[in-house]
Design a protein around this motif. Structure first.
Motif, short mmCIF file in Angstrom:
data_model
loop_
_atom_site.label_atom_id
_atom_site.label_comp_id
_atom_site.label_asym_id
_atom_site.label_seq_id
_atom_site.Cartn_x
_atom_site.Cartn_y
_atom_site.Cartn_z
N THR A 42 41.96 -0.64 83.97
CA THR A 42 41.51 -0.86 85.35
C THR A 42 40.14 -1.49 85.37
O THR A 42 39.60 -1.76 86.44
N ALA A 43 39.52 -1.69 84.21
CA ALA A 43 38.23 -2.36 84.09
C ALA A 43 38.45 -3.78 83.61
O ALA A 43 39.44 -4.08 82.95
N PRO A 44 37.52 -4.69 83.93
CA PRO A 44 37.66 -6.06 83.43
C PRO A 44 37.71 -6.10 81.91
O PRO A 44 37.05 -5.30 81.24
N VAL A 45 38.49 -7.02 81.36
CA VAL A 45 38.58 -7.15 79.90
C VAL A 45 37.19 -7.44 79.34
O VAL A 45 36.48 -8.30 79.82
N GLY A 46 36.80 -6.68 78.32
CA GLY A 46 35.51 -6.88 77.69
C GLY A 46 34.35 -6.16 78.35
O GLY A 46 33.21 -6.28 77.89
N ALA A 47 34.62 -5.39 79.41
CA ALA A 47 33.54 -4.72 80.12
C ALA A 47 32.85 -3.65 79.28
O ALA A 47 31.75 -3.22 79.60
N GLU A 48 33.52 -3.22 78.21
CA GLU A 48 32.93 -2.19 77.35
C GLU A 48 31.91 -2.76 76.37
O GLU A 48 31.19 -2.00 75.70
N LEU A 49 31.83 -4.09 76.23
CA LEU A 49 30.98 -4.71 75.23
C LEU A 49 29.53 -4.79 75.68
O LEU A 49 29.25 -5.27 76.79
N PRO A 50 28.58 -4.37 74.84
CA PRO A 50 27.16 -4.56 75.16
C PRO A 50 26.77 -6.02 75.06
O PRO A 50 27.56 -6.88 74.64
N SER A 51 25.53 -6.32 75.45
CA SER A 51 25.00 -7.67 75.25
C SER A 51 24.98 -7.98 73.75
O SER A 51 24.67 -7.12 72.93
N ILE A 52 25.32 -9.19 73.40
CA ILE A 52 25.42 -9.60 72.01
C ILE A 52 24.35 -10.64 71.72
O ILE A 52 24.30 -11.69 72.36
N ALA A 53 23.48 -10.33 70.75
CA ALA A 53 22.41 -11.25 70.39
C ALA A 53 22.88 -12.21 69.31
O ALA A 53 23.82 -11.94 68.56
N GLU A 54 22.22 -13.35 69.23
CA GLU A 54 22.55 -14.34 68.21
C GLU A 54 22.36 -13.73 66.82
O GLU A 54 21.37 -13.06 66.55
N GLY A 55 23.32 -13.95 65.95
CA GLY A 55 23.20 -13.47 64.58
C GLY A 55 23.84 -12.12 64.33
O GLY A 55 23.93 -11.70 63.17
N GLU A 56 24.29 -11.43 65.36
CA GLU A 56 24.96 -10.14 65.14
C GLU A 56 26.30 -10.35 64.43
O GLU A 56 27.02 -11.31 64.72
N ASP A 57 26.62 -9.45 63.52
CA ASP A 57 27.91 -9.52 62.82
C ASP A 57 28.91 -8.68 63.60
O ASP A 57 29.00 -7.47 63.43
N ILE A 58 29.66 -9.33 64.46
CA ILE A 58 30.60 -8.65 65.35
C ILE A 58 31.99 -8.64 64.70
O ILE A 58 32.50 -9.67 64.26
N VAL A 59 32.57 -7.45 64.63
CA VAL A 59 33.91 -7.31 64.07
C VAL A 59 34.79 -6.57 65.07
O VAL A 59 34.37 -5.57 65.65
N ARG A 60 35.98 -7.09 65.30
CA ARG A 60 36.91 -6.48 66.26
C ARG A 60 38.12 -5.93 65.54
O ARG A 60 38.73 -6.61 64.71
N HIS A 61 38.43 -4.70 65.87
CA HIS A 61 39.64 -4.06 65.38
C HIS A 61 40.51 -3.70 66.57
O HIS A 61 40.10 -3.83 67.73
N ILE A 62 41.70 -3.22 66.31
CA ILE A 62 42.64 -2.97 67.39
C ILE A 62 42.13 -1.93 68.38
O ILE A 62 42.41 -2.00 69.57
N GLY A 63 41.33 -0.97 67.90
CA GLY A 63 40.87 0.09 68.78
C GLY A 63 39.41 0.02 69.18
O GLY A 63 39.00 0.70 70.12
N TYR A 64 38.59 -0.77 68.49
CA TYR A 64 37.16 -0.81 68.80
C TYR A 64 36.55 -2.13 68.33
O TYR A 64 37.11 -2.85 67.52
N THR A 65 35.38 -2.42 68.88
CA THR A 65 34.55 -3.54 68.45
C THR A 65 33.24 -2.98 67.94
O THR A 65 32.69 -2.03 68.52
#
Length: 272
Positions: A42-65
């Motif tokens: 019921t929330a917009p897709v991606g609304a759980e994600l914090p602000s992402i700074a340049e250079g962060e190593d972001i990894v996405r899995h099926i249950g969490y980012t």
């Protein structure tokens, strides 16, 4: 004062645009949650994600980012949306803690925690991931793990995790962001790779309602802690100030949410 508020709102709008672009990129790369979980959102897709700074190593899995820090060898943050059905997951399985294959070295390993006296503390708890064998297994990656005091992990932190699942069951969905806080310049370390031991942990929750967003945060010392969640409750805004100071840059935990929703919390809403 009004100028500061205006500037903060403009910054939030800019970050929201970046988050939306990041989510679109992730989707384009083939990431997706199961159809039944997506249907409950019921929330917009991606609304759980914090602000992402340049250079962060972001990894996405099926249950969490997660945003993995190759200096601390802990995640800077882990974010996920938990739906009611996911909170009621009943899958079990024996999994070993392991290095995340999607993350480059340096990274933590079981050797770092061995005989250290610290728990391998899940940020996204395994109980939130029991709706999928893959999600459950991936929750044991060290991109989702920090050194935690045993009593804190099994008492205070566990109670906050249980509160989160109750809210998901009651309201249908809850957005979650959590991670470590480092207070001083000199950090405790464990293991041959020198995994940093956090001084505190935070967890921020957000629930969409018919009247807007309800949010709350929790900050818990990484020491013997066993009190109820109410004793650790704070506003999301106050957590953002702590995390920003810890990381040395501004952090917005819920950049797509209205700023006023993060300034206070209504404990009666969360006390279920």
């Amino acid at each position: 004062m009004q100028t500061d508020i205006y500037n903060k709102m403009q910054l939030k709008k800019a970050r929201t645009a970046l988050i939306i672009m990041a989510v679109m990129l992730f989707v384009a790369c083939g990431y997706s949650r199961p159809a039944d979980a997506v249907a409950q959102q019921t929330a917009p897709v991606g609304a759980e994600l914090p602000s992402i700074a340049e250079g962060e190593d972001i990894v996405r899995h099926i249950g969490y980012t997660a945003s993995y820090n190759h200096t601390t060898l802990c995640p800077d943050w882990v974010a996920w949306e938990l739906t009611a059905d996911e909170a009621n997951g009943e899958l079990n399985g024996d999994f070993s803690f392991s290095r995340d294959p999607q993350v480059d070295f340096p990274k933590a390993s079981r050797e770092d925690y061995s005989r250290s006296g610290w728990d391998k503390g899940h940020m996204a708890p395994r109980a939130d991931m029991r709706w999928s064998r893959q999600a459950l297994e991936e929750s044991y990656y060290f991109t989702n793990i920090c050194p935690q005091d045993h009593e804190m992990n099994s008492q205070a932190w566990r109670k906050i995790e249980e509160l989160t699942r109750r809210m998901a069951r009651h309201h249908g969905t809850v957005l979650v962001v959590c991670g470590p806080i480092y207070d001083g310049e000199e950090q405790r370390h464990i293991g041959p790779a020198c995994v940093h031991v956090p001084d505190r942990f935070y967890k921020a929750l957000a629930v969409p309602t018919a009247d807007g967003w309800q949010t709350v945060g929790f900050v818990v010392e990484n020491s013997r802690q066993s009190l109820s969640p109410r004793q650790y409750a704070v506003s999301v805004d106050s957590i953002e100030a702590l995390v920003s100071a810890s990381r040395g840059r501004a952090t917005d935990l819920f950049p797509t949410l209205p700023e006023e929703a993060e300034q206070t919390y209504d404990w009666q809403f969360w006390n279920r």
